[in-house]
Design an enzyme around this catalytic site. Structure first.
Site, PDB file in Angstrom:
ATOM      1  N   GLY A 169       0.800  -1.211   0.000  1.00 43.58           N
ATOM      2  CA  GLY A 169       0.000   0.000   0.000  1.00 43.58           C
ATOM      3  C   GLY A 169       0.837   1.266   0.000  1.00 43.58           C
ATOM      4  N   GLY A 171       4.153   1.409  -1.159  1.00 47.32           N
ATOM      5  CA  GLY A 171       5.179   1.449  -2.192  1.00 47.32           C
ATOM      6  C   GLY A 171       5.574   0.061  -2.652  1.00 47.32           C
ATOM      7  CB  CYS A 172       7.328  -1.109  -5.469  1.00 50.39           C
ATOM      8  SG  CYS A 172       5.793  -0.719  -6.336  1.00 50.39           S
ATOM      9  CE  LYS A 187       8.943  -2.288   3.069  1.00 52.92           C
ATOM     10  NZ  LYS A 187       8.291  -2.469   4.402  1.00 52.92           N
ATOM     11  CG  ASP A 284       1.029  -4.825  10.458  1.00 53.51           C
ATOM     12  OD1 ASP A 284      -0.081  -5.393  10.446  1.00 53.51           O
ATOM     13  OD2 ASP A 284       1.501  -4.229   9.474  1.00 53.51           O
TER      14      ASP A 284
END
Length: 444
Positions: A169, A171-172, A187, A284
């Site tokens: 969500g 970035g790549c 990242k 998370d």
């Protein structure tokens, strides 16, 4: 440099030696003045012998003049020596400052040339490779390297699409090559905002302090305008989510390999909860944040939402997490503890056991969680084998299956106090994993 100093000293000596004020006097008594010739008018009386008192007076006066003269000369010499020493010291200090200045400029020039050369070649051997190899060898903590943006551009071939390893969500993640044979994951985080900036700084802060075999290593970071970059060690087999819910549908993960992954995650969480001071709550835990290396060793990643220290309540922390993994007490009341991570671990364990996503859509307006669907069947031994992932069904000892299912049921209990400590989970899994995979199970 020494030749210049010696020449300066010789010049000073020659200058002062040629000066009249520095020449040493010679004590020469002047000749008595010659009297003017006088015509004799009368017979002069015979000269009288000078008395002794007159001689004494003349002699003492001459000595006094000589003493005063020598004192003046000594003062001049002392002043000249002080002046020459001060001048020489000033010259030496000036030369020393000039030498340091030249040395600093030469060093900065070499560093700048080296960085430009590395950026052009797509190489950053210092801060990345050295830190990774040293940490891996010694297991010590260290600071995170600041990496220049041109280096990342060259390492990712200007962030080409064929270098993308994963998308999220924010970035790549790109595959990057530093040097000839060192690979890492970059990242790229888009967009600003206080929330994103806080997560970026939190990730750097925490991962610079912790080091564990089941926690991914952060090698460096970069800030370029509004874009942020994080450079991690390469995890060749991607995320657990891509294996369980991707094209292969878990076909590469055997029963023992899945329990080994669960054991690795438990070890990472046990380090955060029990070995870190103050304890760290990941907040998370999910299958997409569990990464696998070339040997399928699992490591926890993405610490942007992690909390370190104290026992935060609903008034001091914003609700965050991923739907399906968030513990009920945190979702409803904002109560966050280490047991919240245990709940999320239980959901991941169900994914490994059943092969289904944590939340699935059953109609246009209704979704169902894996916990709600599986709980009645997990406690029924006759139904349990039927809900196991078909890829691993009938490949394990039934006793081991029942034991893993029992641990999963305890971890996802609605009441936090009923959930086990992650240390207890860890010790319950060790006997189920073969020795060659890091457990204590021996082949019969």
């Amino acid at each position: 440099m020494m030749k210049v100093v010696i020449l300066v000293i010789i010049a000073i000596i020659l200058v002062f030696s040629s000066s009249p004020s520095l020449s040493f006097p010679v004590d020469v008594k002047p000749d008595p003045p010659v009297a003017d010739p006088v015509l004799p008018t009368e017979k002069d009386p015979p000269p009288l012998l000078p008395n002794s008192s007159g001689l004494d007076a003349h002699s003492s006066g001459d000595a006094a003049v000589r003493v005063v003269h020598h004192q003046d000369i000594n003062k001049k010499i002392l002043v000249a020596l002080i002046a020459s020493s001060t001048l020489l010291g000033g010259i030496l200090l000036l030369l020393l400052c000039f030498w340091f200045y030249r040395l600093k400029r030469l060093k900065n020039s070499n560093t700048k040339n080296q960085q430009s050369s590395n950026a052009a070649k797509g190489v950053s051997l210092g801060p990345i490779v050295d830190r990774f190899t040293s940490l891996k060898a010694t297991g010590k903590k260290g600071s995170i390297a600041l990496i220049e943006y041109p280096v990342l551009v060259a390492a990712t071939h200007n962030f080409q699409e064929d270098h993308i390893m994963a998308e999220g969500g924010l970035g790549c993640v790109y595959k990057a090559q530093f040097g000839d044979n060192f690979h890492a994951a970059v990242k790229r985080l888009h967009g600003g905002g206080k929330g994103n900036e806080r997560e970026f700084e939190n990730e750097i802060d925490l991962l610079s302090k912790i080091q564990h075999q089941n926690i991914v290593s952060l090698l460096g970071y970069c800030i370029h305008g509004e874009t942020r970059f994080l450079v991690y060690e390469m995890m060749q087999n991607g995320s657990l989510e891509s294996h369980l819910h991707g094209p292969s549908h878990g076909s590469k993960l055997s029963w023992h390999l899945r329990i080994k992954i669960a054991l690795d995650v438990a070890r990472g969480l046990e380090y955060l909860h029990e070995r870190c001071y103050p304890p760290v709550i990941h907040r998370d835990i999910k299958s997409s944040n569990i990464l696998l290396d070339s040997n399928y060793n699992a490591k926890l990643s993405d610490f942007g939402l992690a909390i370190s220290g104290g026992n935060p309540n609903k008034y001091s922390i914003k609700l965050s997490g991923t739907l399906g993994y968030v513990a009920p007490e945190y979702l409803l009341d904002g109560k966050l503890t280490e047991k919240s991570d245990v709940y999320a671990f239980g959901v991941v364990l169900l994914e490994l056991l059943i092969g289904r996503r944590p939340v699935e859509k059953i109609s246009e307006a209704q979704c169902q969680s894996i916990v709600t669907w599986a709980m009645p069947q997990l406690t029924d031994r006759s139904k349990l084998p039927n809900i196991v992932d078909p890829v691993i069904r009938n490949t394990m000892d039934p006793k081991h299956l029942y034991q893993v299912a029992a641990v999963a049921v305890l971890c996802v209990q609605p009441e936090p106090s009923y959930r086990p400590l992650i240390t207890d989970v860890l010790h319950s899994f060790i006997p189920l994993v073969p020795v060659e995979l890091g457990g204590s199970l021996r082949a019969v």
